[in-house]
Write a protein that holds these residues in place. Sequence first.
Motif, PDB file in Angstrom:
ATOM      1  N   UNK A  51     -54.464  59.004 139.505  1.00 33.69           N
ATOM      2  CA  UNK A  51     -55.001  59.358 140.786  1.00 33.69           C
ATOM      3  C   UNK A  51     -54.057  58.544 141.826  1.00 33.69           C
ATOM      4  N   UNK A  52     -53.714  59.373 142.869  1.00 36.51           N
ATOM      5  CA  UNK A  52     -52.993  58.617 143.939  1.00 36.51           C
ATOM      6  C   UNK A  52     -53.813  58.873 145.215  1.00 36.51           C
ATOM      7  N   UNK A  53     -54.301  57.695 145.968  1.00 37.95           N
ATOM      8  CA  UNK A  53     -55.071  57.912 147.194  1.00 37.95           C
ATOM      9  C   UNK A  53     -54.374  57.108 148.398  1.00 37.95           C
ATOM     10  N   UNK A 106     -62.356  51.387 152.232  1.00 37.18           N
ATOM     11  CA  UNK A 106     -63.819  51.671 151.581  1.00 37.18           C
ATOM     12  C   UNK A 106     -63.787  52.611 150.593  1.00 37.18           C
ATOM     13  N   UNK A 107     -63.162  53.585 150.696  1.00 37.17           N
ATOM     14  CA  UNK A 107     -63.050  54.977 149.834  1.00 37.17           C
ATOM     15  C   UNK A 107     -62.269  54.353 148.700  1.00 37.17           C
ATOM     16  N   UNK A 108     -61.145  53.544 148.817  1.00 38.15           N
ATOM     17  CA  UNK A 108     -60.406  53.115 147.718  1.00 38.15           C
ATOM     18  C   UNK A 108     -60.741  52.348 146.809  1.00 38.15           C
ATOM     19  N   UNK A 141     -60.031  44.985 145.684  1.00 36.15           N
ATOM     20  CA  UNK A 141     -58.965  45.837 145.351  1.00 36.15           C
ATOM     21  C   UNK A 141     -58.054  44.870 144.285  1.00 36.15           C
ATOM     22  N   UNK A 142     -58.563  44.141 143.286  1.00 38.58           N
ATOM     23  CA  UNK A 142     -57.648  43.168 142.435  1.00 38.58           C
ATOM     24  C   UNK A 142     -56.802  44.216 141.455  1.00 38.58           C
ATOM     25  N   UNK A 170     -53.041  54.449 141.702  1.00 40.16           N
ATOM     26  CA  UNK A 170     -52.391  53.867 142.996  1.00 40.16           C
ATOM     27  C   UNK A 170     -53.052  54.085 144.339  1.00 40.16           C
ATOM     28  N   UNK A 171     -53.104  53.005 145.035  1.00 36.20           N
ATOM     29  CA  UNK A 171     -54.059  52.856 146.310  1.00 36.20           C
ATOM     30  C   UNK A 171     -53.075  52.553 147.349  1.00 36.20           C
ATOM     31  N   UNK A 172     -53.055  53.184 148.599  1.00 33.62           N
ATOM     32  CA  UNK A 172     -52.437  52.910 149.966  1.00 33.62           C
ATOM     33  C   UNK A 172     -53.647  53.060 151.120  1.00 33.62           C
ATOM     34  N   UNK A 173     -54.101  51.422 151.363  1.00 36.03           N
ATOM     35  CA  UNK A 173     -55.228  51.630 152.096  1.00 36.03           C
ATOM     36  C   UNK A 173     -54.867  51.165 153.383  1.00 36.03           C
ATOM     37  N   UNK A 174     -56.134  50.475 154.077  1.00 35.32           N
ATOM     38  CA  UNK A 174     -55.767  50.137 155.420  1.00 35.32           C
ATOM     39  C   UNK A 174     -55.026  48.928 155.654  1.00 35.32           C
TER      40      UNK A 174
END
Lengths: 480, 299
Positions: free
Chosen positions: A231-233, A238-240, B263-264, A255-259
Motif C-alpha cells: 500500500x502506498x498512500x 490522520x488517514x495515514x 507513525x512509528x 509507505x506513507x507520505x503525509x502532512x
Amino acid sequence: MPFEYAPAPESRSVVDIASSYGLFINGDFVDASSGITFKTVNPATEEVLADISEAGAADVDRAVAAARAAYENVWGPMSGRDRAKYLFRIARLVQERSRELAVLETLDNGKPIRESRDVDLPLVAAHFFYHAGWADKLEHAGYGAHPRPIGVAAQVIPWNFPLLMLAWKIAPALACGNTVVLKPAETTPLTALAFADICRQADLPPGVVNIITGAGDTGRLLVEHPDVDKVAFTGSTHVGKAIQRALAGTDTRLSLELGGKAANVIFDDAPLDQAVEGVVNGIFFNQGHVCCAGSRLLLQESIAEEVVDSLKRRLGTLRLGDPLDKNTDIGAINSAGQLARIVDLVDSGDAEGADRWSAPCELPDRGYWFPPTIFTGVTQAHRIAREEIFGPVLSVLTFRTPDEAVEKANNTPYGLSAGIWTEKGSRILWMAERLRAGVVWANTFNRFDPASPFGGYKESGFGREGGIQGLGAYLSGEDH
Amino acid sequence: MSDETGAPAGAPTARVEVRKTYKLFIGGAFPRSESGRTYEVVAADGRFLANAAKGSRKDGRDAVLAARKAQPTWSAATAYNRGQVLYRVAEVMEGRREQFVADIVDAEGVSSSDAALQVDAAIDRWVWYAGWTDKIAQVLGSANPVAGPYFNFSLPEPSGVVAAVAPQESSLLGLVSVIAPIVASANTVVVIASSARPLPAITLTEVLGTSDVPGGTVNVLTGEAGEIMPWLASHADVNALDLTGINDSALAVSLERDAAGTVKRVRRPSPDADWFASPGLSRLRAFVETKTVWHPLGV
C-alpha cells in the motif's frame, strides 16, 4: 500608471471531457457495479465537468484480481528491458499530450495553467522517463543481487498534484515489476482517467494499471483488500495513521507520505530579495495545497520587519483569478470542503490573537477562493503554527539565534521539509544536519526531481519516492 | 591430617561461589526494577539460576528517557568514533568469551561447543556492524543528478529511539543481531531481553558498561515484553519499534496498531530467523531516514 494585463486564457478546446466515466479495470472502462456516481467540478467556476463512478467492494475485488492476474501472467515474468520500453512509451505519450493534460488538470484542480504546464506535466514525463531506465538495472540499485517485485500495489493519491502524484506512484511500481490499482482523489479524477487512455495508446498489457474512482470508502476498501501486497498512500496524517493501524499484523508493505508544517528559516545575512521570492514560492505555489509547503516563516528578529514589508509588497502583485489565464499566479481552492477548513484555521488565528493581513485582491463571484494571507505575531502555541492549513496562509515567527531557529523549526510532530536562507555555507550545512525533515531546501524552495528522494521524518510518514532510495518501496529481497 | 586451611580431612574442596545480582541496564547504570519485582530464571534443565529484575512500565519510560537523552550525543559522534566504540564492545566480549559460553549453556541447554559457536558468531557480528558505521552513508546515500542548476544529495540519518524485543530463543546471537544494527545506524535503543533466557543479555550489559558506549545508548530491560512494550509502542518519544522477538501474534498486532498513533517505523516479528545467516543490509535500512538537501549552483 498601473499596468493592465489583457486576458490570456489557454484554450479549452484541446480537451475532450466525456459526460461520464467508468472504472478502468483490466484494460477496459466498465461501469461500477453499484451504478452510483458522483460529480467532479471545476473549482474555479463550480461547473460540473463529468459524472464519475464510485467503486464499491465488488469493483475493488475486480480491479485487484485484474492486477493480480497481470502480475502473475504478464508483468511479473516480463523482462526488465521490456518493462522499460513500456514506461518509455508512456513518458513520450505524456510529453505528446502534455498541453491537453495540463488544461485538464487546471480545469479539474483549479491550479494555474502556468503551474500545470510548467511544473506538473514536465515532472510527470520526467518521472516515467527516469524510472523506465531503472526497470532493467534493478540488480545494481543496492537491494541485493536479485531484487524482486512485491506484487499488487494499492495506491491512493491526493488532489493537490493529481497526475504528478499518479506518476510518483505508478512509475516506480511498474519499473520494479509490480502491478497497480490506483485511486485518485474524488475531486480530481480526470487526469488519472486520461492516463488510462495513455495506457491504451501504449498497448500496456491489460490489468497492469487499473484506475478506480471514489472517495474515502473506496480507498479504505482498496488499502484493506486482503490480496494487496503493498500500500502506498499520500494524503493526510490522520488517514495515514488509520491505514497503518488497519494494516497491523498483515504482511502488506506500507509507505506513507503525509502532512507537513515546514519551517522556512531566514537569517539576517540572507539575500533578502531571493528569500522573499522563495518564501512566496514556498507557501503560495499551488495555493498552498502542498504537503511540503513552507507554512511557517521563521525570521531572524533583526530583519523581521523588513522581510514582512517586502513580502506584503510582493504579495500585492500576485494575480488571483481564472486558472486557465496564463498570467494567473493564484488559482482556485480545490473544493468547498478545503476552503471551509482554511477559513476555520484562519479564524482560529484571529481568535488566538495573531495579526492577519491578506493581499488586496478581488475574489471571483463563483468558485472557491482564498486570498494570499500572512499572520504575524504568531506563537508556537497557535493552531496556525501547529496544524497543517493546506492553503495560501503563512504564519510568521521570529528567532534570535541559530539554536533557537532549530528548536522552533523542529517543534512539530511533522518532518517533511524545511528551508534555510543564509549566505554562510557552514551555517547551511550545520542547519541542514539538525533539521528533522526529509527534504531541506537551502536558498531555494519547492524543487522536485525524479532523481531526488522525497518523503518525511516523524509523523510526515515513511518511505521515499524518487531516486535510488525510492525503489526500495517497491522491491523485496535479501537486502531490503 | 589437615591442610593448611585447617579444613578437616574428607570435607568438600569446592569453593562456595559468589553469586551475582542481575539488574537492569538504564542510562549506563545498573538499577533494580523500580517496582522491586523479580522473577525466577531457571536453566534449561530446570535448575535455579537467578532472580532477574522484572522490568515495569516505569522502567520502560526511564529507559526511553535515557535513550532520548543519549540520542544527540550518539548520533553527533563521528562515524569513525561510533565504529571504534562498537569495535571495543567486540574486544571486551572476546575477553568474556568463557562467561558467555557458560551463560548460553545454562540458558539454552546446548553443548559448550554449540554455545561457543554462538558466542563467536555474536562477537563477529559486532565487528561486522562496527565496520558499517562509516559506510552506511556511502552505500545508502547518493548524489542526485537533478535536471537543473542544483547540488542535491541524500544521506541516511537515524530514526531516533528504537524500542526492540530481542529473540526469545537465541539469547545472545539473536540479541546482538537486533541491537548492533540499531546502534550502528546511530539510533539509541531500549531492548527487552529474552524473557526466559535473560542472563546472557545481562552479561552483555556488563560488557557495554565497560566499553566506552555512552550511557543510554543501549538500555536493556528484563521481564515480560507483553507487559512493557505496549507502553513503549504508544510512547510519543519512541520513533520506531523492532518486534523481532515477539512470538505472540495478537500482541504484535496490538503493538503495531499503537505504533500508528505517532507513525512509528515498525519492523515486524521474525520468529523463525536464522541468526547464523549473513544479515544483509535489511536491519541497517530499517531505522534510517533519508534526508535530501538542495542548494542552487551559481556565482
